[in-house]
Write a protein that holds these residues in place. Structure first.
Motif, PDB file in Angstrom:
ATOM      1  N   VAL A 193       0.820  -1.223  -0.105  1.00 37.59           N
ATOM      2  CA  VAL A 193       0.028   0.016  -0.030  1.00 37.59           C
ATOM      3  C   VAL A 193       0.847   1.110   0.071  1.00 37.59           C
ATOM      4  CG1 VAL A 193      -1.799   1.248   1.246  1.00 37.59           C
ATOM      5  CG2 VAL A 193      -1.614  -1.137   1.339  1.00 37.59           C
ATOM      6  N   VAL A 194       0.780   2.149  -0.980  1.00 37.22           N
ATOM      7  CA  VAL A 194       1.501   3.313  -1.185  1.00 37.22           C
ATOM      8  C   VAL A 194       0.897   4.646  -0.980  1.00 37.22           C
ATOM      9  CG1 VAL A 194       3.285   1.931  -2.425  1.00 37.22           C
ATOM     10  CG2 VAL A 194       1.469   3.245  -3.765  1.00 37.22           C
ATOM     11  N   ALA A 195       1.499   5.557  -1.069  1.00 42.46           N
ATOM     12  CA  ALA A 195       1.066   6.984  -1.132  1.00 42.46           C
ATOM     13  C   ALA A 195       1.961   8.093  -1.707  1.00 42.46           C
ATOM     14  CB  ALA A 195       0.655   7.632   0.480  1.00 42.46           C
ATOM     15  N   ARG A 196       1.410   9.039  -2.074  1.00 42.11           N
ATOM     16  CA  ARG A 196       2.229  10.133  -2.787  1.00 42.11           C
ATOM     17  C   ARG A 196       2.358  11.360  -1.986  1.00 42.11           C
ATOM     18  NH1 ARG A 196       3.305   7.993  -7.758  1.00 42.11           N
ATOM     19  NH2 ARG A 196       1.743   6.353  -8.468  1.00 42.11           N
ATOM     20  N   SER A 197       3.488  11.989  -2.220  1.00 46.25           N
ATOM     21  CA  SER A 197       3.662  13.325  -1.442  1.00 46.25           C
ATOM     22  C   SER A 197       2.744  14.358  -1.362  1.00 46.25           C
ATOM     23  CB  SER A 197       5.120  13.702  -1.677  1.00 46.25           C
ATOM     24  OG  SER A 197       5.279  14.087  -3.124  1.00 46.25           O
ATOM     25  N   GLU A 198       1.873  14.327  -2.322  1.00 44.23           N
ATOM     26  CA  GLU A 198       1.021  15.374  -2.569  1.00 44.23           C
ATOM     27  C   GLU A 198      -0.379  15.135  -1.985  1.00 44.23           C
ATOM     28  OE1 GLU A 198       0.824  13.037  -6.581  1.00 44.23           O
ATOM     29  OE2 GLU A 198       2.632  14.093  -5.258  1.00 44.23           O
ATOM     30  N   GLU A 199      -0.604  13.879  -1.565  1.00 44.94           N
ATOM     31  CA  GLU A 199      -1.818  13.293  -1.054  1.00 44.94           C
ATOM     32  C   GLU A 199      -2.056  14.300   0.273  1.00 44.94           C
ATOM     33  OE1 GLU A 199      -3.256   9.425  -1.542  1.00 44.94           O
ATOM     34  OE2 GLU A 199      -1.310   9.129  -1.863  1.00 44.94           O
ATOM     35  N   ASP A 200      -3.293  14.395   0.778  1.00 48.01           N
ATOM     36  CA  ASP A 200      -3.659  14.795   1.902  1.00 48.01           C
ATOM     37  C   ASP A 200      -3.156  13.717   3.318  1.00 48.01           C
ATOM     38  OD1 ASP A 200      -5.484  16.638   3.747  1.00 48.01           O
ATOM     39  OD2 ASP A 200      -6.436  14.779   4.147  1.00 48.01           O
ATOM     40  N   ILE A 201      -3.037  14.524   4.229  1.00 50.17           N
ATOM     41  CA  ILE A 201      -2.368  13.529   5.248  1.00 50.17           C
ATOM     42  C   ILE A 201      -3.324  12.533   6.108  1.00 50.17           C
ATOM     43  CG2 ILE A 201      -1.603  13.880   7.934  1.00 50.17           C
ATOM     44  CD1 ILE A 201      -0.010  16.115   7.114  1.00 50.17           C
ATOM     45  N   MET A 202      -4.803  13.153   6.339  1.00 49.08           N
ATOM     46  CA  MET A 202      -5.798  12.459   6.662  1.00 49.08           C
ATOM     47  C   MET A 202      -6.050  11.267   5.590  1.00 49.08           C
ATOM     48  SD  MET A 202      -5.883  12.937   9.676  1.00 49.08           S
ATOM     49  CE  MET A 202      -5.794  13.776  11.041  1.00 49.08           C
ATOM     50  N   THR A 203      -6.284  11.557   4.449  1.00 50.61           N
ATOM     51  CA  THR A 203      -6.209  10.452   3.324  1.00 50.61           C
ATOM     52  C   THR A 203      -5.392   9.443   3.593  1.00 50.61           C
ATOM     53  OG1 THR A 203      -7.444  12.112   1.998  1.00 50.61           O
ATOM     54  CG2 THR A 203      -6.616  10.051   1.136  1.00 50.61           C
TER      55      THR A 203
END
Length: 125
Positions: free
Chosen positions: A76-86
């Motif tokens: 499971v990954v995220a991107r730096s521009e995503e919202d913290i709470m998301t």
């Protein structure tokens, strides 16, 4: 945005590193997990202490078993521009302790852990 709280100076492991080395690195850097990358820095997996402990419940050669045997490959990954709470919700939904932050080329740019999110929430309150 997640880039506000992500740690970019992170421990990265190779799939051939031993579980012993992985635990030593995590202890040295006081982290619960680390992304596993190839020689180009592309994400291959994620390993956390819990993965290693589950693996160690079975007989094996702890000091010689490679990280590849115990790491999570469907990361499971995220991107730096995503919202913290998301991202926090994604971490909770997937019951994980840390999430690698990647760019468009699947290169690891950092990680965000439960602790990073808690520090952010505490700071904001």
């Amino acid at each position: 945005m997640v880039q506000e709280i992500m740690k970019s100076n992170i421990v990265k492991l190779k799939k051939e590193d031993s579980l012993c080395k992985a635990l030593d690195m995590m202890a040295t850097h006081n982290v619960n997990g680390a992304p596993v990358v190839d020689e180009d820095g592309q994400l291959l997996g994620m390993i956390v202490k819990a993965d290693i402990y589950r693996f160690l419940m079975e007989e094996g050669h702890y000091d010689t078993c490679p990280v590849d045997w115990a790491m999570t490959k469907d990361v499971v990954v995220a991107r730096s521009e995503e919202d913290i709470m998301t991202v926090a919700k994604r971490i909770r939904k997937n019951n994980i302790v840390a999430i690698p932050i990647i760019n468009d080329k699947n290169m690891v740019k950092g990680t965000v852990s439960i602790e990073n999110i808690m520090d952010y929430v505490i700071k904001k309150s």
